[in-house]
Design an enzyme around this catalytic site. Structure first.
Site, PDB file in Angstrom:
ATOM      1  N   ASP A  59      62.859   8.185  -9.149  1.00  0.00           N
ATOM      2  CA  ASP A  59      63.590   8.135 -10.332  1.00  0.00           C
ATOM      3  C   ASP A  59      64.666   9.050 -10.087  1.00  0.00           C
ATOM      4  OD1 ASP A  59      65.103   8.034 -12.668  1.00  0.00           O
ATOM      5  OD2 ASP A  59      63.113   7.764 -13.951  1.00  0.00           O
ATOM      6  N   ASP A  60      65.579   8.893  -9.446  1.00  0.00           N
ATOM      7  CA  ASP A  60      66.959   9.916  -9.183  1.00  0.00           C
ATOM      8  C   ASP A  60      67.979   9.781 -10.241  1.00  0.00           C
ATOM      9  OD1 ASP A  60      68.257  11.526  -7.783  1.00  0.00           O
ATOM     10  OD2 ASP A  60      69.406  10.251  -6.868  1.00  0.00           O
ATOM     11  N   ARG A  87      68.690   7.003 -11.829  1.00  0.00           N
ATOM     12  CA  ARG A  87      68.243   5.942 -12.503  1.00  0.00           C
ATOM     13  C   ARG A  87      68.966   4.705 -12.542  1.00  0.00           C
ATOM     14  NH1 ARG A  87      65.482   8.025 -17.835  1.00  0.00           N
ATOM     15  NH2 ARG A  87      63.761   8.727 -16.695  1.00  0.00           N
ATOM     16  N   THR A 139      69.638   2.446  -9.881  1.00  0.00           N
ATOM     17  CA  THR A 139      68.508   1.268  -9.395  1.00  0.00           C
ATOM     18  C   THR A 139      67.800   0.754 -10.146  1.00  0.00           C
ATOM     19  OG1 THR A 139      69.403   2.144  -7.221  1.00  0.00           O
ATOM     20  CG2 THR A 139      67.823   0.519  -7.165  1.00  0.00           C
ATOM     21  N   TRP A 164      57.580   8.403   5.461  1.00  0.00           N
ATOM     22  CA  TRP A 164      58.258   6.957   6.020  1.00  0.00           C
ATOM     23  C   TRP A 164      59.495   7.209   6.561  1.00  0.00           C
ATOM     24  CZ3 TRP A 164      55.965   6.865   1.177  1.00  0.00           C
ATOM     25  CH2 TRP A 164      56.983   6.969  -0.141  1.00  0.00           C
TER      26      TRP A 164
HETATM   27  P1  G4P Z   1      66.878   5.205  -9.182  1.00  0.00           P
HETATM   28  O1  G4P Z   1      67.626   4.289  -9.698  1.00  0.00           O
HETATM   29  O2  G4P Z   1      65.623   5.085  -8.421  1.00  0.00           O
HETATM   30  O3  G4P Z   1      67.044   6.826  -9.645  1.00  0.00           O
HETATM   31  O4  G4P Z   1      67.558   5.401  -7.558  1.00  0.00           O
HETATM   32  P2  G4P Z   1      69.324   5.813  -7.194  1.00  0.00           P
HETATM   33  O5  G4P Z   1      70.056   4.456  -7.333  1.00  0.00           O
HETATM   34  O6  G4P Z   1      69.858   7.090  -8.034  1.00  0.00           O
HETATM   35  O7  G4P Z   1      69.072   6.007  -5.841  1.00  0.00           O
HETATM   36  C1  G4P Z   1      69.969   5.636  -4.651  1.00  0.00           C
HETATM   37  C2  G4P Z   1      69.171   5.810  -3.303  1.00  0.00           C
HETATM   38  O8  G4P Z   1      68.601   7.109  -2.782  1.00  0.00           O
HETATM   39  C3  G4P Z   1      67.742   5.135  -3.278  1.00  0.00           C
HETATM   40  O9  G4P Z   1      67.580   4.539  -2.124  1.00  0.00           O
HETATM   41  C4  G4P Z   1      66.759   6.378  -3.526  1.00  0.00           C
HETATM   42  O10 G4P Z   1      65.604   6.052  -3.045  1.00  0.00           O
HETATM   43  C5  G4P Z   1      67.530   7.320  -2.969  1.00  0.00           C
HETATM   44  N1  G4P Z   1      67.326   8.790  -3.150  1.00  0.00           N
HETATM   45  C6  G4P Z   1      67.414   9.371  -4.326  1.00  0.00           C
HETATM   46  N2  G4P Z   1      66.864  10.544  -4.010  1.00  0.00           N
HETATM   47  C7  G4P Z   1      66.276  10.964  -3.360  1.00  0.00           C
HETATM   48  C8  G4P Z   1      65.359  11.940  -2.385  1.00  0.00           C
HETATM   49  O11 G4P Z   1      65.379  12.767  -2.790  1.00  0.00           O
HETATM   50  N3  G4P Z   1      64.876  11.559  -1.242  1.00  0.00           N
HETATM   51  C9  G4P Z   1      65.128  10.480  -0.612  1.00  0.00           C
HETATM   52  N4  G4P Z   1      64.517  10.247   0.689  1.00  0.00           N
HETATM   53  N5  G4P Z   1      65.735   9.266  -1.031  1.00  0.00           N
HETATM   54  C10 G4P Z   1      66.098   9.479  -2.365  1.00  0.00           C
HETATM   55  P3  G4P Z   1      67.710   3.113  -1.917  1.00  0.00           P
HETATM   56  O12 G4P Z   1      69.194   2.688  -1.874  1.00  0.00           O
HETATM   57  O13 G4P Z   1      66.939   2.348  -2.738  1.00  0.00           O
HETATM   58  O14 G4P Z   1      67.353   2.949  -0.243  1.00  0.00           O
HETATM   59  P4  G4P Z   1      65.601   2.986   0.151  1.00  0.00           P
HETATM   60  O15 G4P Z   1      65.459   3.994   0.921  1.00  0.00           O
HETATM   61  O16 G4P Z   1      64.711   2.895  -0.823  1.00  0.00           O
HETATM   62  O17 G4P Z   1      65.604   1.676   1.031  1.00  0.00           O
END
Ligand code: G4P
Ligand code: MG
Length: 180
Positions: free
Chosen positions: A100-101, A103, A105, A158
């Site tokens: 949950d970064d 938030r 997505t 991963w």
């Molecule tokens: P949220 O709603 O869950 O907070 O997600 P947010 O849209 O802010 O996050 C954008 C993308 O950045 C997401 O990947 C999230 O997994 C990734 N992310 C955010 N913080 C970190 C971190 O500290 N480490 C890593 N490794 N990833 C982070 P996504 O677009 O869903 O791509 P996917 O990698 O899940 O396929």
């Protein structure tokens, strides 16, 4: 420079177990998980060891949208449960993601799912970053986060090209932390 943290598969497994225990202690029963890909896939599979419920999946991505001359990042569905699979109708679902970064997505997915014919919706994330969020979770949703973390960049196993190097970094960071 953004600080970084490394989690090993073992760390993730233990965090997942804690989440499962908390869900069970809360007396909440879910019929299925909906993993948000890609980060939610492996946590959902690990959670299945404890919750023993089927996993469905959705995937999203960011895209640049233009409205009133302004360019903004918006979430887009890559793959969705459309139409909602019959076995999920009226059922309690646990949405699973790794972090949950901002938030953005998470809130998008939860709003979309709330508009479907589902029962209770819960959300489980491994890590919740303690930071100002760009969006809010819809009301009525149960929220479980494994660990509340600082706003550092998390390196997940991963994503590692070299898992041994990744694990060594996790270990070194742990030792440094212990010495502080
Ligand atoms: P949220 O709603 O869950 O907070 O997600 P947010 O849209 O802010 O996050 C954008 C993308 O950045 C997401 O990947 C999230 O997994 C990734 N992310 C955010 N913080 C970190 C971190 O500290 N480490 C890593 N490794 N990833 C982070 P996504 O677009 O869903 O791509 P996917 O990698 O899940 O396929
Ligand atoms: Mg993700």
């Amino acid at each position: 420079m953004t600080k970084k943290v490394w989690y090993t598969y073992d760390d993730i497994h233990k965090t997942v177990k804690q989440i499962a225990t908390r869900i069970q202690e809360a007396g909440e029963r879910y019929d299925a998980m909906i993993a948000i890909g890609g980060g939610g896939f492996i946590p959902a599979r690990m959670l299945r060891c404890f919750l023993d419920i089927p996993i469905y999946a959705v995937t999203t991505a960011y895209y640049l949208s233009e409205s009133s001359g302004e360019t903004a990042e918006t979430v887009r569905k890559i793959q969705w449960l459309d139409p909602l699979p019959e076995p999920l109708r009226g059922k309690n679902v646990l949405v699973v993601d790794e972090v949950d970064d901002s938030r953005t997505t998470l809130a998008f997915c939860l709003r979309e799912l709330q508009s479907e014919d589902l029962g209770h919706i819960g959300v489980a994330v491994l890590h919740n970053k303690l930071k100002p969020k760009c969006d809010t979770l819809p009301a009525g949703i149960s929220y479980y986060s494994g660990i509340e973390v600082e706003d550092w960049w998390i390196n997940y196993p991963w994503d590692a090209n070299d898992i041994d190097a990744h694990n060594r970094k996790a270990e070194t960071a742990r030792e440094e932390q212990a010495q502080q």
